[in-house]
Write an enzyme that holds these catalytic residues in place. Structure first.
Site, PDB file in Angstrom:
ATOM      1  N   ASP A  26       0.790  -1.285   0.069  1.00 22.27           N
ATOM      2  CA  ASP A  26       0.060   0.036  -0.169  1.00 22.27           C
ATOM      3  C   ASP A  26       0.766   1.387  -0.085  1.00 22.27           C
ATOM      4  OD1 ASP A  26      -1.934  -1.708   0.129  1.00 22.27           O
ATOM      5  OD2 ASP A  26      -2.736  -1.331   1.890  1.00 22.27           O
ATOM      6  N   LYS A 131      -6.398  -4.869  -3.160  1.00 24.75           N
ATOM      7  CA  LYS A 131      -7.170  -5.706  -1.747  1.00 24.75           C
ATOM      8  C   LYS A 131      -8.212  -4.734  -1.174  1.00 24.75           C
ATOM      9  CE  LYS A 131      -3.543  -4.420   1.430  1.00 24.75           C
ATOM     10  NZ  LYS A 131      -4.265  -3.577   2.167  1.00 24.75           N
ATOM     11  N   LYS A 134      -7.729  -5.288   4.827  1.00 24.88           N
ATOM     12  CA  LYS A 134      -6.435  -4.704   5.473  1.00 24.88           C
ATOM     13  C   LYS A 134      -5.136  -5.762   5.080  1.00 24.88           C
ATOM     14  CE  LYS A 134      -8.083  -1.210   7.178  1.00 24.88           C
ATOM     15  NZ  LYS A 134      -8.142   0.405   6.256  1.00 24.88           N
ATOM     16  N   VAL A 159       3.291   0.251   4.257  1.00 24.94           N
ATOM     17  CA  VAL A 159       2.626   0.946   5.472  1.00 24.94           C
ATOM     18  C   VAL A 159       1.035   0.516   5.364  1.00 24.94           C
ATOM     19  CG1 VAL A 159       4.013   3.059   5.055  1.00 24.94           C
ATOM     20  CG2 VAL A 159       1.759   2.827   3.686  1.00 24.94           C
ATOM     21  N   CYS A 164      -2.162  -2.643   7.743  1.00 25.98           N
ATOM     22  CA  CYS A 164      -2.121  -3.500   6.600  1.00 25.98           C
ATOM     23  C   CYS A 164      -0.909  -4.483   6.812  1.00 25.98           C
ATOM     24  CB  CYS A 164      -2.058  -2.675   5.454  1.00 25.98           C
ATOM     25  SG  CYS A 164      -3.933  -2.158   5.077  1.00 25.98           S
TER      26      CYS A 164
HETATM   27  C1  C5J Z   1      -3.051   0.549   5.656  1.00 28.70           C
HETATM   28  C2  C5J Z   1      -4.817   1.579   6.606  1.00 28.70           C
HETATM   29  N1  C5J Z   1      -2.709   0.302   4.402  1.00 28.70           N
HETATM   30  N2  C5J Z   1      -3.993   2.116   7.825  1.00 28.70           N
HETATM   31  N3  C5J Z   1      -4.250   1.050   5.660  1.00 28.70           N
HETATM   32  O1  C5J Z   1      -2.598   0.160   6.457  1.00 28.70           O
HETATM   33  O2  C5J Z   1      -6.171   1.944   6.792  1.00 28.70           O
END
Ligand code: C5J
Length: 227
Positions: A26, A131, A134, A159, A164
């Site tokens: 992500d 996706k 998470k 991240v 995630c």
């Molecule tokens: C991820 C989130 N990628 N924090 N998303 O961690 O919502």
């Protein structure tokens, strides 16, 4: 057996590096760039930007060695049919998934904010997993991609560490993958959450997996590939 310096002890590599993949979770504009979703929610995006140089180095190592690279993007269909109400209604009522922002509709596939940052832009031969959850296994083809490429070992980055990244590493561990989290290639808007997650994942003799840092990993991978 080849290993990589790691905690809580050396990370055992597979017999062939062909069974190792890099997973980049992500690293999308909406989470990292000023004016994006994360920023609009009041988060300090510089925490996430700080990992980009090391992650770029790791990505280039994988590309140089011809190893599998998998990028994920947290996103939903434009009609939100893959977004449960629970996810849609939680959080900040002023800024929800699907709402319009300066970078297009928030967390919707193909919108400008959903793109992976230019420094880490996927190449055509790399895998992109979209996706809705998470964890990267939920409602995605990730398991079949890993099977197809006969991957047994995952280097996990991206991240946010406690959301995630952690969810994906736990899902992968339950499926039998040997997971190594790169501490300098993962970040949270909340440094204390990152630190706690790292401790948790490698506790109890590596209950979920291992952690290490980019430089020793890259050195070791190049050494092995020259043998
Ligand atoms: C991820 C989130 N990628 N924090 N998303 O961690 O919502």
């Amino acid at each position: 057996m080849n290993t990589i310096p790691a905690l809580p002890y050396e990370y055992p590599l597979p017999d062939s590096l062909d069974h190792l993949a890099l997973v980049i979770i992500d690293m999308q504009r909406d989470f990292l760039e000023p004016g994006g979703f994360g920023d609009a929610l009041g988060n300090d995006v510089t925490q996430l930007q700080a990992i980009v140089p090391q992650l770029k180095k790791l990505l280039h190592t994988f590309r140089d060695l011809g190893l599998l690279v998998i990028h994920t993007q947290e996103c939903h269909e434009p009609n939100l049919s893959d977004c449960p109400t629970s996810k849609l209604t939680r959080g900040n009522a002023a800024l929800r998934i699907g709402d319009r922002s300066d970078m297009g509709r928030i967390l919707i596939r193909d919108e400008p904010g959903n793109a992976i940052i230019s420094d880490l832009a996927p190449r055509p031969n790399e895998v992109i997993i979209r996706k809705p959850g998470k964890g990267a296994f939920y409602n995605t083809p990730l398991a079949s991609v890993l099977q197809k490429y006969q991957i047994t070992h995952l280097l996990i980055t991206g991240v946010t560490t406690e959301v995630c990244v952690q969810s994906t590493m736990r899902e992968a561990n339950d499926r039998g993958y040997e997971c190594l989290l790169l501490e300098d290639c993962t970040a949270s808007y909340f440094p204390s959450f990152k630190a706690a997650t790292i401790e948790m994942l490698r506790a109890q003799g590596g209950i979920i997996g291992w952690t290490s840092t980019t430089d020793p990993v890259c050195q070791r991978l190049f050494q092995i590939s020259r043998k």
